[in-house]
Design an enzyme around this catalytic site. Sequence first.
Site, mmCIF file in Angstrom:
data_model
loop_
_atom_site.group_PDB
_atom_site.id
_atom_site.type_symbol
_atom_site.label_atom_id
_atom_site.label_comp_id
_atom_site.label_asym_id
_atom_site.label_seq_id
_atom_site.Cartn_x
_atom_site.Cartn_y
_atom_site.Cartn_z
ATOM 1 N N CYS A 184 41.506 49.555 45.283
ATOM 2 C CA CYS A 184 40.668 48.737 46.173
ATOM 3 C C CYS A 184 40.016 47.597 45.381
ATOM 4 C CB CYS A 184 39.614 49.621 46.831
ATOM 5 S SG CYS A 184 38.661 48.789 48.112
ATOM 6 N N CYS B 275 34.349 47.477 37.812
ATOM 7 C CA CYS B 275 35.381 47.160 38.795
ATOM 8 C C CYS B 275 36.666 46.640 38.150
ATOM 9 C CB CYS B 275 34.859 46.119 39.780
ATOM 10 S SG CYS B 275 34.374 44.577 38.982
HETATM 11 S S1 SF4 Z 1 33.486 48.232 44.806
HETATM 12 FE FE1 SF4 Z 1 35.713 48.197 44.587
HETATM 13 S S2 SF4 Z 1 36.367 50.142 45.550
HETATM 14 FE FE2 SF4 Z 1 34.295 49.741 46.274
HETATM 15 S S3 SF4 Z 1 34.595 48.648 48.239
HETATM 16 FE FE3 SF4 Z 1 34.303 47.118 46.597
HETATM 17 S S4 SF4 Z 1 36.349 46.531 46.003
HETATM 18 FE FE4 SF4 Z 1 36.532 48.500 47.109
#
Ligand code: SF4
Length: 248
Positions: A135, A244
């Site tokens: 993600c 991240c």
């Molecule tokens: S922090 Fe990373 S895993 Fe969490 S919603 Fe945002 S993009 Fe997705």
Amino acid sequence: MTAATTIAASSRRGSHTLGRTSEELREIVTNVGAELELAPAEIIIEWAVATFGTRFCVTSSMSDAVLSHLAAKVAPGIDVVFLDTGYHFAETIGTRDAVAHTLDINLINITPVQSVDEQDEQYGPKLYERNPDLCCKLRKVQPLTDGLAAYDAWATGLRRAETHNRVIAPVVGWDDKKQKVKVSPLAGWSDGEIDKYIQEQGILVNPLQYDGYPSIGCWPCTRRVAPGEDPRSGRWAGSNKTECGIHQ
Ligand code: SF4
């Protein structure tokens, strides 16, 4: 305020003329990195603007507007890049809009190629629960890489005081993944220095900072922390994930 532009990350590819080669950029880091290590933030930003011109931008998570404010003072109209993941708290989007309207910056709103709905359709809902690394790659790492294609150097608000993982962040360093110069004008600032600048300059701060969120990311992956807890312990709480991937 100068302008606010929303741009899907991939559409920025090739939108600027070519800059310096990686070798030339690395040489700049080697030559001046140590020299600027103890310089005031304004001087570091001044150097970056003088060296890279419009191929230098500032990035902001909109936790506060300290770095954007410093950059706007040094270089009015400077590009400030915000990574709009589609999962931000309303307070973060509100802070972004207030910053764009009150500072002399060119806000560039970078979005992932896919909307959240499109991502859900392809990968299934709540990918952040099942595979947060993927993600983050889809909604943060790749869009920022694409969004920074037009620049030779980017500034971040990274501070060594924030977490042990960031201890080694140099003021001027080489971002090997992006093949760009990474500038962290606030690397040496303490929490107290940030607070002092915010008070003295009347800097916009994301209201979540005063509501138990000292480190603010996407809402599905950020929780409140108790007083005295590691400020970043609210990010991806309950998992081994601590970053991240943007700064790794
Ligand atoms: S922090 Fe990373 S895993 Fe969490 S919603 Fe945002 S993009 Fe997705």
